[in-house]
Design a protein around this motif. Structure first.
Motif, PDB file in Angstrom:
ATOM      1  N   SER A 123      -3.607   2.648  -8.853  1.00 24.39           N
ATOM      2  CA  SER A 123      -3.231   1.221  -8.196  1.00 24.39           C
ATOM      3  C   SER A 123      -3.304   1.223  -6.791  1.00 24.39           C
ATOM      4  CB  SER A 123      -1.990   0.766  -8.654  1.00 24.39           C
ATOM      5  OG  SER A 123      -0.943   1.845  -8.368  1.00 24.39           O
ATOM      6  N   LYS A 124      -2.969   2.095  -6.074  1.00 24.20           N
ATOM      7  CA  LYS A 124      -3.024   2.534  -4.614  1.00 24.20           C
ATOM      8  C   LYS A 124      -4.731   2.348  -4.114  1.00 24.20           C
ATOM      9  CE  LYS A 124      -1.142   4.633  -0.552  1.00 24.20           C
ATOM     10  NZ  LYS A 124      -0.145   5.526  -0.284  1.00 24.20           N
ATOM     11  N   ARG A 175       3.811   1.844  -0.899  1.00 27.47           N
ATOM     12  CA  ARG A 175       4.717   1.660  -2.178  1.00 27.47           C
ATOM     13  C   ARG A 175       3.968   1.978  -3.530  1.00 27.47           C
ATOM     14  NH1 ARG A 175       7.856  -3.455   0.510  1.00 27.47           N
ATOM     15  NH2 ARG A 175       8.732  -2.055   2.100  1.00 27.47           N
ATOM     16  N   LEU A 176       2.606   2.134  -3.581  1.00 28.52           N
ATOM     17  CA  LEU A 176       1.949   2.482  -4.757  1.00 28.52           C
ATOM     18  C   LEU A 176       1.446   4.161  -4.551  1.00 28.52           C
ATOM     19  CD1 LEU A 176       0.006  -0.725  -4.869  1.00 28.52           C
ATOM     20  CD2 LEU A 176       1.703  -0.238  -6.204  1.00 28.52           C
ATOM     21  N   THR A 177       0.827   4.459  -5.578  1.00 27.10           N
ATOM     22  CA  THR A 177       0.341   5.933  -5.628  1.00 27.10           C
ATOM     23  C   THR A 177      -0.711   5.813  -6.819  1.00 27.10           C
ATOM     24  OG1 THR A 177       1.749   6.788  -7.566  1.00 27.10           O
ATOM     25  CG2 THR A 177       2.503   6.981  -5.384  1.00 27.10           C
ATOM     26  N   VAL A 180      -6.199  -0.635  -1.911  1.00 26.27           N
ATOM     27  CA  VAL A 180      -7.014  -0.326  -0.719  1.00 26.27           C
ATOM     28  C   VAL A 180      -8.470  -0.867  -0.682  1.00 26.27           C
ATOM     29  CG1 VAL A 180      -7.976   1.593   0.643  1.00 26.27           C
ATOM     30  CG2 VAL A 180      -5.468   1.557   0.065  1.00 26.27           C
ATOM     31  N   ILE A 210       0.849  -1.399   0.047  1.00 22.33           N
ATOM     32  CA  ILE A 210      -0.094   0.057   0.149  1.00 22.33           C
ATOM     33  C   ILE A 210       0.976   1.292   0.122  1.00 22.33           C
ATOM     34  CG2 ILE A 210      -1.761   1.140   1.311  1.00 22.33           C
ATOM     35  CD1 ILE A 210      -3.028  -1.530   1.988  1.00 22.33           C
TER      36      ILE A 210
END
Length: 320
Positions: A151-152, A146-148, A156, A144
């Motif tokens: 994709s984040k 490490r993503l933006t 979630v 979580i």
């Protein structure tokens, strides 16, 4: 591993790990290697009370973990057949992942459970599943932060469902614990650790390795996509197997929940999570496909070995 890292020399544990690697003929099935990795990862999860929290970042143990991980990852990259990367778009990645994870005819563990498994074999199945499912979703949650972007948000959304959307009684790990108890088993995490074969630990260790290493964020995303895409139909069969032997809703709720939930999750995971990451980070596309293929490969080893044991009338567990 029993020595206190506060007093042990760094060469001791690193040396033991080096010898274990040198003597291992198959890392995925080596008890020493996979148990060591499992315990080292357990320090980060806090899943076993016997592991002192102060050990989590001890340099000696981190060096040992790194040595074992490098060998384990190298083995996976050699043995996992990774498909050619698709175009780095949501549609392209989703199509490639659905093609990769499409059901295949023939014998499978889920079909055996649905039609033939005995009560004792169903309990062994739960014991093997317990090392991951009593902590369900945790390895993928490392991704979580490490993503933006899209994709984040997709990850979630999936993880929120896995954790019950704020309702403790709906948390998937808790629902599985009720299944374990309904089968007359101990739902304490790690209760059956000594009975679980190394290849089953390897499946969870692979998730932990992908999740805990930022450079492997593509692999953990691909793993989750394949994991969700191959969940709904098998869980329907697992639920049918438990019903066939007279188990009630307390035991089957977990499987029934995943038939519906993962039919939704697979769409989010394939298009928005994996596809969204590939659009934002095309450089990670190869690892996304590697993670998905590794999920299918290693979980395939686990299922095939359990099925072979059941069909021959043997226990699928270690002789302890």
């Amino acid at each position: 591993m029993a020595q206190n890292p506060a007093t042990a020399e760094i060469g001791d544990v690193v040396g033991f790990a080096a010898r274990a690697l040198a003597e291992a003929s198959d890392l995925a099935r080596d008890d020493d290697v996979q148990l060591a990795l499992f315990l080292l990862y357990a320090s980060h999860y806090g899943s076993l009370d016997v592991i002192d929290a102060g050990w989590e970042w001890h340099p000696m143990l981190i060096a040992t973990r790194g040595m074992l991980e490098r060998a384990f990852e190298e083995m996976l990259r050699e043995r996992v057949e990774t498909p050619a990367p698709p175009v780095p778009t949501r549609d392209g990645v989703a199509r490639a992942l659905f093609a990769l994870t499409a059901p295949t005819p023939g014998p499978s563990l889920s079909r055996f459970v649905a039609k033939k498994a005995t009560g004792e074999q169903l309990r062994e199945f739960l014991i093997q599943r317990s090392v991951y499912t009593l902590r369900e979703a945790d390895p993928h949650s490392w991704a979580i932060p490490r993503l933006t972007g899209a994709s984040k948000a997709a990850l979630v959304e999936i993880q929120s469902d896995e954790y019950g959307s704020g309702d403790l009684s709906r948390m998937h790990s808790r629902i599985f614990a009720r299944t374990v108890r309904a089968a007359g088993l101990d739902d304490t995490y790690g209760a059956y650790l000594d009975a679980v074969p190394a290849v089953t630990l390897a499946s969870l260790n692979m998730m932990s390795m992908f999740g805990l290493n930022r450079r492997l964020v593509g692999a953990i995303v691909g793993h989750l996509a394949a994991f969700e895409m191959t969940s709904s139909l098998p869980n329907r069969m697992y639920g049918d197997g438990f019903r066939r032997l007279g188990f009630g809703p307390e035991a089957t709720h977990y499987f029934d929940e995943h038939v519906e939930a993962d039919a939704v999750h697979e769409q989010i995971a394939g298009r928005d999570l994996a596809g969204g990451l590939a659009e934002d980070r095309p450089d990670l596309l190869g690892d996304i496909m590697f993670g998905a293929a590794a999920c299918l490969t290693v979980d395939g080893w686990v299922g095939d070995e359990m099925l072979a044991a059941f069909e021959s009338g043997r226990s699928s567990l270690r002789d302890v």
